[in-house]
Design an enzyme around this catalytic site. Structure first.
Site, PDB file in Angstrom:
ATOM      1  N   CYS A 245      12.755   8.207  12.364  1.00 50.68           N
ATOM      2  CA  CYS A 245      12.322   7.374  13.495  1.00 50.68           C
ATOM      3  C   CYS A 245      13.330   7.476  14.625  1.00 50.68           C
ATOM      4  O   CYS A 245      13.005   7.222  15.778  1.00 50.68           O
ATOM      5  CB  CYS A 245      12.220   5.901  13.104  1.00 50.68           C
ATOM      6  SG  CYS A 245      11.891   5.556  11.398  1.00 50.68           S
TER       7      CYS A 245
ATOM      8  N   GLY B 270       0.167   2.214  13.456  1.00 47.93           N
ATOM      9  CA  GLY B 270       0.644   0.864  13.720  1.00 47.93           C
ATOM     10  C   GLY B 270      -0.296   0.092  14.615  1.00 47.93           C
ATOM     11  O   GLY B 270      -0.607  -1.080  14.361  1.00 47.93           O
TER      12      GLY B 270
ATOM     13  N   GLU C  54       6.727  -0.736  12.981  1.00 50.50           N
ATOM     14  CA  GLU C  54       7.761   0.094  13.588  1.00 50.50           C
ATOM     15  C   GLU C  54       7.120   1.461  13.780  1.00 50.50           C
ATOM     16  O   GLU C  54       6.679   2.084  12.824  1.00 50.50           O
ATOM     17  CB  GLU C  54       8.979   0.132  12.672  1.00 50.50           C
ATOM     18  CG  GLU C  54      10.198   0.720  13.324  1.00 50.50           C
ATOM     19  CD  GLU C  54      10.552   2.036  12.695  1.00 50.50           C
ATOM     20  OE1 GLU C  54      10.087   3.063  13.233  1.00 50.50           O
ATOM     21  OE2 GLU C  54      11.277   2.038  11.688  1.00 50.50           O
TER      22      GLU C  54
ATOM     23  N   LYS D  62       0.873  -1.171   0.000  1.00 50.61           N
ATOM     24  CA  LYS D  62       0.000   0.000   0.000  1.00 50.61           C
ATOM     25  C   LYS D  62       0.909   1.219   0.000  1.00 50.61           C
ATOM     26  O   LYS D  62       1.654   1.460   0.946  1.00 50.61           O
ATOM     27  CB  LYS D  62      -0.909   0.039   1.220  1.00 50.61           C
ATOM     28  CG  LYS D  62      -1.954   1.179   1.094  1.00 50.61           C
ATOM     29  CD  LYS D  62      -2.687   1.502   2.369  1.00 50.61           C
ATOM     30  CE  LYS D  62      -2.097   2.665   3.128  1.00 50.61           C
ATOM     31  NZ  LYS D  62      -1.968   3.945   2.408  1.00 50.61           N
TER      32      LYS D  62
END
Lengths: 532, 532
Positions: free
Chosen positions: A310, A254, A273, A192
């Site tokens: 991140c 998530g 993650e 996606k």
């Protein structure tokens, strides 16, 4: 050649389902250039459940023939994808820069990282240990019962759903680490695309699809879909043919996927993650000798890529004193000279601004970077607070995605340890330490091991090496599954499961566990590693 | 010595929480001797949430010191548990026989299996590969950026909750595979005893607790609780200090734990080994040459231990014809001569009886074994049906725990393949094949790989070797996590997660990844396995 590339990089605004261009029927989205606020052509329309069904059906059909390919065939496929990306590097970089607002040098590096990790998995496939081959030979004379011949190898889980991340339009997106490791394992992939870079996604998907065709693979080996997370994303994760999910993004995103997967009759691994503030511990000796240098270097890590990593250092923890004062003074100075660089999307910029507002209400502002006319620019922000205030505030402990960080001033080393012990799970934990800090660092290390997937000394957490030993993961909420890594060689293990073969006729044994070791790989025989 | 053993095996009816005997306050349960229908002394009262809290608090406190032990220390601890079990073998076997109704020879073998797997994990700890050590050395001259030194090793997840299984009162219970592998990994363990063998559980828990004391470990390293699954079990799985769960039991019990864990804020691994019918495929050549022998051997596997094995052959699939007729005739003959042996508990016997009734309504009865006066006896049952009937019936596809099996008569090989493709996930899949069946077996193998954790030829699925290569696991619903095994060397991996160490000072590096390889273990350096 130029004509070919121009042809092959003309965007269609379509999805790619099992090698076929398919136009969506839902909401239209467009790439957005955050540097100048313009929308980019072409439009991309969201797909629907029928598109999910088609992609998953093709992936399920492809699974048998794809997993029957040899390691060498899959290695060549990954290399073919890498070569295709290099062929279209110039238009790909131009489009990714336009869609992300990230500097060309950064995006160029990311192409290299993306092709590098595809080639890393090709090398891992050829080396052969990924199969986890084990053989416990028969013991026909064992008493009271003979032992049968038992062999073990890994096989792929099945079709994998991958969700592209916003902040790495190449390395964590359509042909990023999740896709590379899943394809290496022998799993067809349905991606996606992230709305933030639809054109980049289409270009990369075509590079993959071209490699599928060139290597003679089943077209269902790869598909690219556009759609919303709650709509198309949920449909993808709950499709019974999907056997694992890779995701990099927000905590809320998530957790929504984890919850959707938990509603399936059949549990599947979800590798999300998510969220990490990446604490940085400044120990006394390091602060005393180089507090100012650390402050300047910290701001460099904090503001790089508008803080959209991140692993951005969102938390600094140190004992109060002159060394920390020097750090703060240098950081303030560097921050005041930093410029406001664009963020990936208006939504991310808005979320950053409200996150900074929330921090402002609970911590002391140290400094902000320059403002900008660009409404999607990230104006860096540095706060400070004391340990009790930090410990008492969920807001201060949460992630603000972007160039924002909080300094927690501790009264002493014990208080610093208490802050460390109270942290949530993290992707990284950093320690700045001199030789005189070794005892303090040794005392801190066991706590950091239980908190983070990667512990680093005297560096900055931004920048994740792609290699055999890297761990990009960590305890919840850094990820939904701390047993694995999404970067580096071990990522292939996320998409494998072991199968034992007991007294299977030699003519039927897969080469990884056949007599005579035809693959020449390391195998564990009666518990001992050998290449014999 | 005899006095000491008698003393040490006098049952108290209490829980063991971090080395202390604790009397429960809830419902009282007792062991039940299925051979003669008597309840056994002493009574055991269920614990409550305060007991769960105490055990989890102690386990969390023990985690730091326990994971700081060396591999050698943990190996000695596991060996100490094994030695303690051998010291009390006679009373332990007597109690386990009384509480299970299983033959003494079987229970004696199970003690050996239990001590054997404790020692297997001791050997794995000493061998050292379990740490997954990897080192990517620094490349200070790399362009455009130097590469830092990155090392990886595995660390334990944290306290683990283990649920004892009914059918293996030793090997899958208090000191069974889940406990052995979790303790090996460095995780403290909290066991919820199975109600079917409380006395055996207490004896084994004391053997473990004695080893904890003798090896100088933190008492919180191990606790044993009694309680209901929905009550105490759920409290245990949802305790935030528990970081993984091991379970062997029914599909409904396993799914309840998976659901309870899914409700936690922090997702954790749940290793539930649940339901499997263990299909046996009889190919034409094998049936033609030895149909009768296969039928007799099949009944031996079916009725062993009253069929109370996760790997009991509950499904036979073959093409109709004279070979299958010979198989059925021999099986009918053997079954008619089989005796009804006791099942573990009245609840299991009742569930078996109603499962057989349900099958009777949808399939043809081939034969039943002898009846018995014992209300908890298992009267073996063999049914047959055709492929379309089987494919259309959830009842016929479900597991009936006990000596019950169904033969699916297929019209041809294609129909047999269709049945195989429609199966749920399984622990095992068995093929009986002669040389003339190789092509048919080759065609079937890829399907079986996607369905089962272990594929075996020309044997029977009951009997699971404990070794390096074994896989006791498989796709859902055989387990909730097909990526692992609950038996064999790789079980230790379920309780580990990787951590990367970047530029960590040499003085602080754990021995597994230290320079000079002080542990002498296999490590992956720049991707290459070496002991240097």
């Amino acid at each position: 050649m130029t004509a070919t590339i121009a042809e092959s990089t003309r965007l269609t605004g379509q999805m790619l389902i099992a090698g076929k261009l398919v136009t969506g029927t839902g909401q239209e989205i467009r790439g957005f250039d955050p540097a100048n606020g313009t929308l980019l052509d072409p439009g991309y329309r969201y797909g629907d459940e029928a598109n999910v069904d088609a992609a998953c059906a093709a992936a399920a059909e492809a699974f048998g023939p794809y997993r029957a390919t040899t390691s060498e065939q899959r290695a060549r496929f990954l290399e073919s994808i890498a070569a295709n990306l290099e062929t279209i590097a110039a238009p790909l970089i131009a489009r990714a820069v336009a869609e992300s607002g990230l500097p060309e040098a950064r995006i160029t590096g990311e192409v290299g990282r993306t092709t590098g990790q595809l080639r890393l998995f090709a090398a891992i496939l050829r080396e052969g240990s990924w199969t986890g081959a084990r053989i416990d030979p028969a013991l026909p004379d064992r008493k009271p019962l003979p032992r049968p011949d038992i062999r073990q190898r890994a096989i792929p889980l099945g079709p994998v759903a991958v969700f592209g991340a916003s902040n790495f339009p190449l390395a964590f997106s359509v042909a990023g680490g999740d896709t590379a490791s899943a394809l290496a394992a022998g799993c067809p992939v349905v991606v996606k695309a992230h709305d933030a870079h639809p054109g980049t996604s289409e270009l990369v998907a075509r590079a993959i699809t071209d490699a599928v065709t060139a290597e003679g693979l089943h077209p269902g080996t790869f598909s690219l879909l556009f759609g919303s997370g709650p709509g198309l994303g949920t449909a993808l994760v709950t499709d019974p043919r999907i056997k694992a999910v890779g995701f990099t993004g927000s905590r809320s995103g998530g957790l929504a996927l984890v919850a959707a997967a938990a509603g399936r009759p059949e549990p599947i691994p979800v590798y999300a993650e998510m969220s990490s503030v990446n604490p940085v511990f400044l120990l006394d000796g390091a602060l005393a000798t180089r507090g100012g240098d650390l402050g300047r270097a910290f701001v460099g890590s904090l503001t790089m890529g508008s803080g959209q990593f991140c692993t951005n250092p969102g938390l600094v923890i140190a004992v109060d004193g002159p060394g920390l004062d020097a750090f703060v003074a240098a950081a303030r100075d560097a921050l005041s000279q930093s410029s406001a660089t664009p963020m990936l999307t208006p939504a991310i910029a808005k979320s950053y601004a409200s996150g900074v507002d929330a921090l402002s209400a609970e911590a002391d502002l140290v400094e902000r970077g320059a403002d900008s006319d660009n409404p999607v620019a990230c104006r860096p922000a540095l706060f400070s607070t004391d340990a009790p205030t930090f410990a008492g505030s969920e807001v201060l402990q949460g992630e603000v995605f972007g160039s924002s960080s909080i300094i927690v001033r501790c009264a002493d080393v014990d208080e610093m340890s208490t802050v460390a012990a109270g942290l949530e799970g993290q992707l990284t934990a950093t320690v700045h330490a001199d030789d005189t800090d070794l005892d303090a660092a040794r005392a801190l290390l066991p706590t950091l091991e239980t908190k983070a997937g990667r512990i680093l000394f005297n560096g900055w957490p931004t920048g994740v090496e792609v290699g055999y030993a890297m761990v990009h993961g960590g305890p919840f909420p850094a990820t939904s599954d701390s047993r694995t890594t999404s970067v580096g060689g071990r990522a292939i293990e996320r998409f494998l499961r072991p199968v034992a073969y007991q007294d299977v006729p030699k003519a039927l044994l897969p080469s990884a566990i056949a007599d005579g070791n035809p693959d020449g790989s390391w195998r564990r025989i009666d518990g001992e590693l050998t290449r014999d």
